[in-house]
Design an enzyme around this catalytic site. Structure first.
Site, PDB file in Angstrom:
ATOM      1  N   GLU A 155       0.816  -1.220   0.000  1.00  0.00           N
ATOM      2  CA  GLU A 155       0.000   0.000   0.000  1.00  0.00           C
ATOM      3  C   GLU A 155       0.849   1.269   0.000  1.00  0.00           C
ATOM      4  OE1 GLU A 155      -2.861  -0.352   3.168  1.00  0.00           O
ATOM      5  OE2 GLU A 155      -3.680  -2.229   2.386  1.00  0.00           O
ATOM      6  N   GLU A 263      -6.073 -10.577  -1.611  1.00  0.00           N
ATOM      7  CA  GLU A 263      -6.924 -10.378  -0.425  1.00  0.00           C
ATOM      8  C   GLU A 263      -8.398 -10.326  -0.831  1.00  0.00           C
ATOM      9  OE1 GLU A 263      -5.678  -7.091   2.020  1.00  0.00           O
ATOM     10  OE2 GLU A 263      -3.547  -7.461   1.673  1.00  0.00           O
TER      11      GLU A 263
END
Length: 327
Positions: A155, A263
């Protein structure tokens, strides 16, 4: 192909200790079906508490072929104070995976979140560089040979495709990416090294374009990035799943050897939506696998949206059955 109609039964998990139940689950393993189509794994996330939950563990053992630690390998869990490491939770998952022949995706080495304050407060370049190197080296060498792939950085992009403002980018600029990947390669040369992010679900989105541009540049500069992970958290008001194939194709165009859905959860968990993502990975040759972000809705970080393949009673949903039937 063995279809999974039996999983729809309301009594399927009435006796999780039963070898017959385990046998039926294993005969309809979503991992086995996916691997039969040339992929490496179909996995899920977990950690010690969930692996000690007999209902959850039985499904993990029978139906999934890969594990990602949900929290136990994040910085605040492993090195809460400088130089003081706590490996109990991570060791449990790694040992479980070894015993049960599961691949592991290590998650995650450098991330702005769940980061101890002692790291966030560093302002000196040399100090932060050494802290990153020591953290990565200590962890990766401990699990050398046990972890198939690592999310080395996680991220690191804003929604406009530029680097996220974090202690790492503030102090080191984008060079923290090179430092992290080079350190990781040296620590475990055989592990696949990933950059992982969310909202990479449309090829035309600025964040996806930024990821593609930066990764191409870093690869050209010799940064040892092996893969890009697309978290793929889908919501009703977010990106449509119809963009999954195009997005994975764009990520693969960077020249990395692997891409993966890392995910996955989908609000409402419709069969059509899950099949769209599964087919996207099947259609992109360098997409090696899919990890769903949990087993049961009961334990999901988005539990109110019912996003997973098993409901709160650990019953397989229609989406699970549809994937098995399609494969």
């Amino acid at each position: 192909m063995v279809h999974l109609k039996a999983l729809a039964s309301g009594t399927l998990f009435a006796s999780l200790a039963s070898s017959a139940v385990i046998s039926r689950q294993a005969a309809a393993s979503i991992n086995d079906a996916f691997v039969a189509h040339g992929k490496k794994y179909f996995g899920t996330c977990s950690d010690q508490a969930l692996l000690q939950n007999s209902q959850n563990e039985a499904i993990v053992r029978a139906d999934f072929g890969q594990l990602t630690p949900e929290n136990s390998m994040k910085w605040d869990a492993l090195e809460p104070s400088q130089g003081s490491f706590s490996f109990a939770g991570a060791d449990f998952l790694a040992d479980y995976a070894k015993t049960n022949n599961k691949l592991v995706r290590g998650h995650t080495l450098v991330w702005h979140s769940q980061l101890p304050s002692w790291v966030q407060g560093i302002t000196d370049k040399d100090t932060l560089t050494e802290v990153i190197k020591n953290h990565i080296t200590t962890i990766m060498q401990r699990y050398k040979g046990q972890i198939y792939a690592w999310d080395v950085v996680n991220e690191i992009f804003d929604e406009d495709g530029t680097l996220r403002d974090s202690v790492f980018s503030q102090v080191l600029g984008e060079d923290f990416v090179r430092i992290a990947f080079e350190t990781a390669r040296e620590a475990d040369p055989n592990a696949k090294l990933y950059i992982n992010d969310y909202n990479l679900d449309s090829a035309d989105y600025a964040k996806t374009k930024g990821m593609v541009s930066y990764v191409k540049k870093w690869l050209d500069a010799g940064v040892p990035i092996d893969g890009i992970g697309s978290q793929s958290h889908y919501s009703a008001n977010g990106f449509p799943v119809s963009g999954a194939k195009g997005a994975l194709t764009a990520l693969a165009s960077t020249g990395v050897s692997e891409v993966a859905v890392t995910e996955l959860d989908i609000e409402g968990a419709s069969s059509e939506s899950y099949l769209e993502v599964v087919n996207a990975c099947l259609d992109v040759s360098s997409c090696v696998g899919i990890t769903v972000w949990g087993v049961s809705d009961k334990d999901s970080w988005r539990s109110s949206t019912s996003p997973l393949l098993f409901d709160s009673n650990y019953q397989a949903k229609d989406a699970y059955n549809a994937i098995i039937d399609a494969l």
